[in-house]
Design an enzyme around this catalytic site. Structure first.
Site, PDB file in Angstrom:
ATOM      1  N   HIS A   1       0.834  -1.204   0.000  1.00  0.00           N
ATOM      2  CA  HIS A   1       0.000   0.000   0.000  1.00  0.00           C
ATOM      3  C   HIS A   1       0.866   1.249   0.000  1.00  0.00           C
ATOM      4  O   HIS A   1       0.409   2.346   0.331  1.00  0.00           O
ATOM      5  CB  HIS A   1      -0.935  -0.017   1.219  1.00  0.00           C
TER       6      HIS A   1
ATOM      7  N   ASP B   1      -9.439  11.131  -4.677  1.00  0.00           N
ATOM      8  CA  ASP B   1      -8.335  10.976  -3.743  1.00  0.00           C
ATOM      9  C   ASP B   1      -7.702  12.352  -3.558  1.00  0.00           C
ATOM     10  O   ASP B   1      -8.282  13.367  -3.958  1.00  0.00           O
ATOM     11  CB  ASP B   1      -7.330   9.943  -4.265  1.00  0.00           C
TER      12      ASP B   1
ATOM     13  N   HIS C   1     -12.046   8.237  -1.654  1.00  0.00           N
ATOM     14  CA  HIS C   1     -10.888   7.458  -1.232  1.00  0.00           C
ATOM     15  C   HIS C   1      -9.854   8.333  -0.526  1.00  0.00           C
ATOM     16  O   HIS C   1      -8.662   8.053  -0.558  1.00  0.00           O
ATOM     17  CB  HIS C   1     -10.264   6.791  -2.472  1.00  0.00           C
TER      18      HIS C   1
ATOM     19  N   GLU D   1       2.818   0.589   4.327  1.00  0.00           N
ATOM     20  CA  GLU D   1       2.313   1.943   4.104  1.00  0.00           C
ATOM     21  C   GLU D   1       3.459   2.950   4.097  1.00  0.00           C
ATOM     22  O   GLU D   1       4.568   2.669   4.548  1.00  0.00           O
ATOM     23  CB  GLU D   1       1.338   2.330   5.231  1.00  0.00           C
TER      24      GLU D   1
END
Length: 463
Positions: free
Chosen positions: A148, A179, A369, A397
């Site tokens: 991610h 986003d 998102h 992440e």
């Protein structure tokens, strides 16, 4: 999702549910970046144009890291652009890194297929080598963690967004998934982000080419995946200690992986806990990790104002409209709305006073998102982290922390927040959210089953 509901015991044993205290991190190292070299892109159409233009003008390197590069018109447009850039500049480095598992399956709810990897192999067979597409296996199974990481490095530019690459993220065919999109022009930052990928991904035996004619099985890679995970536990970006001068702010890239010694998690908690007046929190799925919920409660007791923006359940990418065949994955938007309703009910006094503002975003059949933080007027966090338990402990992440004590970006941040609110509605109280008693019959049945077995807590940790 069906397997998750059917196998609680085994899944519970595999998950890291230990609690851990979080200490504030030491002062973060950072790059000094001119405020004029940081741009906020307003929408996915502009993001798409910027990405394609940067690819077309690249002279040295293109390093793309995304959850997926989809086999659809949007994904093919990007892949065409990458091959065209390589043809124009044969010495150009072109590397794409996507999640290993996600690339080799079809879409959820669709028939089995070779996934996006089939497209990668077809392009390589037709156009030859030059665009390297690698699969990154963060875990042995997709359910327990994915790649991610975010950020596209093109020469000395970093194009940072939580978006992946497909039709809806790139606003193709009349629909979009919103986003955040930021462009940072800084060679040192670009070198650090590309250097991390080279050191930890390209040189790992677990990371294999997906555009090759033959691809090893995940089972064959398991020893290498274990070593890869161990390396990621100690991985970090190489960042100097630069002091911002006039017209500059501090930018720190941070990595997050696992529950222990997670630099991104530690920094997020410390930044949240340091809020003096106001916090704005963006998340697509209202499923906050317990440490984040604890800090939010502390901030409310201290008198801080908190704004949280989430997507309405119909703006969730898993939402199934009435009249369409229901699949178990369609339960997720209702779970998240239930979480939000409980949170709103527990904090109804702060909502009534205006200290806590919950905003629901909805724009037609488009989806939401967004993720990130604005803290007071001097800190912003750009991240792909969904601020949920899965991001907190399972996925790989990253994020960029922007510290701006001179408020050089304040106008840009205020404009971004104002634009987001144009399609958002403030929740007046928890009654404004649909009661579970009014949910579709199939949703009510599954929710009762989850609540009866207490599996709803496990699902919230995984999805």
């Amino acid at each position: 999702m069906n397997k998750l509901i059917a196998a609680p015991g085994r899944l519970a044993r595999m998950l890291p549910f230990r609690r851990k205290s979080h200490a504030a991190p030491v002062a973060l190292p950072s790059f000094a970046v001119s405020a004029g070299d940081i741009a906020v892109l307003p929408d996915p159409a502009v993001f798409r144009r910027e990405l394609l233009q940067r690819i077309a003008q690249a002279t040295r390197r293109i390093v793309i890291v995304a959850l997926y590069l989809q086999d659809d018109d949007g994904g093919r447009e990007v892949l065409d652009a990458l091959y065209a850039a390589k043809a124009r500049q044969p010495a150009l480095q072109v590397s794409v890194f996507v999640d290993w598992h996600r690339a080799q399956r079809g879409l959820i709810g669709k028939q089995k297929s070779a996934g996006n990897a089939g497209m990668y192999r077809e392009y390589a067979a037709r156009l030859g080598p030059g665009v390297e597409i690698h699969g990154v296996p963060v875990q042995n199974r997709e359910l327990f963690g994915v790649l991610h990481l975010k950020g596209f490095v093109i020469d000395d530019a970093v194009l940072y967004s939580g978006a992946s690459l497909n039709d809806v993220y790139l606003a193709r065919h009349g629909r979009y998934r919103l986003d955040r999109y930021h462009l940072l022009l800084h060679r040192g930052l670009a070198d650090a982000m590309a250097g991390f990928v080279q050191q930890y991904f390209a040189e790992s035996a677990a990371v294999c080419r997906l555009d090759a004619a033959t691809v090893p099985s995940t089972r064959a890679l398991q020893p290498a995946i274990r070593e890869f995970r161990q390396a990621l536990q100690h991985a970090a970006y190489q960042v100097p200690h630069e002091l911002p001068g006039a017209g500059e702010l501090a930018v720190t890239p941070l990595l997050g992986f696992g529950r222990g010694d997670n630099a991104l998690n530690e920094a997020l908690l410390a930044l949240l806990g340091g809020t003096r007046r106001r916090l704005i929190l963006l998340t697509p799925y209202f499923n906050l990790p317990r440490p984040v919920r604890v800090v939010l409660g502390q901030l409310l007791r201290r008198g801080c104002t908190i704004d949280i923006m989430v997507g309405d359940k119909v703006a969730n990418d898993f939402y199934i409209p009435p009249g369409q065949p229901f699949k178990t994955i369609g339960l997720l938007p209702y779970l998240y709305e239930n979480n939000l309703r409980r949170f709103a009910r527990a904090h109804r006094r702060q909502i009534d006073s205006g200290q806590l503002n919950l905003h629901l975003w909805r724009d037609g059949d488009n989806s939401y998102h967004l993720k990130g933080l604005f803290i007071d007027d001097d800190v912003a966090v750009l991240t792909g982290n969904n601020l949920n338990p899965r991001a907190w402990s399972l996925d790989l992440e990253n994020g960029l922390v922007l510290r701006d004590p001179a408020h050089l970006l304040q106008a840009k941040h205020e404009a971004e927040w104002a634009a987001l609110r144009r399609h958002a509605t403030r929740v007046a109280d928890y009654h404004a959210l649909e009661s579970p008693r009014r949910y579709p019959a199939e949703v009510r049945r599954l929710l009762r089953r989850l609540n009866r077995t207490r599996l709803d807590r496990l699902v919230n940790r995984l999805l």
